[in-house]
Design an enzyme around this catalytic site. Structure first.
Site, short mmCIF file in Angstrom:
data_model
loop_
_atom_site.label_atom_id
_atom_site.label_comp_id
_atom_site.label_asym_id
_atom_site.label_seq_id
_atom_site.Cartn_x
_atom_site.Cartn_y
_atom_site.Cartn_z
N SER A 202 34.50 78.31 -29.51
CA SER A 202 35.62 79.06 -30.06
C SER A 202 36.37 79.89 -29.02
CB SER A 202 35.15 79.98 -31.19
OG SER A 202 34.36 81.04 -30.69
N LYS B 275 34.68 87.30 -29.86
CA LYS B 275 36.10 86.94 -30.00
C LYS B 275 36.93 87.93 -29.19
CE LYS B 275 35.03 84.04 -33.42
NZ LYS B 275 35.08 82.56 -33.27
#
Length: 268
Positions: free
Chosen positions: A41, A101
């Site tokens: 990701s 993230k």
């Protein structure tokens, strides 16, 4: 005068092990926590198999700073907010897993995705084309996951390609900006390329992965397909600044899979 009874070798060994565990636990809780990258990701900034230490002093401490969330802390102490563009490890609001993230929205910001571009507080973040991110299509990491490719269905050993751009975001500190690479796999009419306008609540943050089409993040509401939603400040664990070690294989000791060029690699 009676002499002190000498300690046995077993007692000395147990004492040494206990103190070593206490010191290691204290170091992990207060200063740096190890973290392996399990998914794609955050490509191309972070690759599956990257190993890093998370700076736990960066944003202060909450109960999630301790293993198993056992710290007796309400809210956050010695806290400070991350800047936009920081790469952060945090506890998922519902699953309890640790995620990594990039911070896109601060409290009070509005964030929207429109045709694959981030609209922050009504302004589109600038993206400059930066060629192609290519890697071999093969199983990656301990879970042996296969990457998603933008150049169609490819066979094992072929080149898996995605277009790459450099995105620039204002950090929130004066006129400072930060730039980092983002990937695009395919265009879509809905999520993840197009979204509603999100308003970040007080005490929360909006996160996105750099591999924009292959990241479950704040664009997806909590409980929806594993979405993250808005992340509260007490769930922040620390900031990731540098890759220490990296291995492309399924086992750490497979030295022939070590990525020597990523040792001590700074995170953009």
């Amino acid at each position: 005068m009676a002499r002190a009874k000498p300690k046995s070798a077993l007692h000395e060994t147990i004492s040494t092990v206990v103190w070593a565990l206490v010191i290691a636990l204290g170091f992990r809780t207060l200063f740096f926590q190890p973290f392996w990258i399990p998914s794609e990701s955050m490509k191309s900034s972070l690759l599956i198999g990257d190993f890093l230490f998370v700076n736990k002093m960066a944003y202060g401490y909450s109960r999630y700073s301790c293993p198993f969330a056992v710290c007796p802390i309400e809210g956050r102490i010695f806290g400070s907010d991350p800047e936009r563009g920081d790469v952060v490890v945090f506890r998922h609001p519902t699953s309890g897993d640790d995620y990594i993230k990039r911070v896109i929205g601060l409290p009070g910001d509005t964030v929207q995705m429109k045709e694959g571009r981030v609209i922050l507080n009504g302004q589109e973040l600038v993206q400059q084309p930066d060629g192609i991110f290519a890697e071999t299509y093969e199983p990656q990491g301990p879970m042996k996951s296969l990457p998603r490719c933008g150049n169609g269905v490819v066979g094992l050993g072929a080149s898996c390609e995605r277009s790459r751009s450099i995105e620039t975001i204002p950090t929130g500190e004066g006129d400072k900006t930060r730039s980092y690479p983002v990937l695009n796999i395919a265009d879509s009419t809905g999520l993840p390329d197009n979204s509603e306008i999100f308003t970040v609540p007080e005490g929360h943050f909006f996160f996105m992965g750099d591999n924009r089409d292959n990241s479950m993040d704040s664009r997806f509401r909590q409980g929806a397909q594993g979405g993250v939603g808005m992340v509260s400040a007490d769930l922040l664990i620390g900031r990731a600044d540098r890759v220490i070690f990296s291995a492309a294989g399924s086992r750490l000791w497979y030295f022939w899979t070590w990525r020597m060029d990523r040792f001590f690699h700074g995170i953009e």
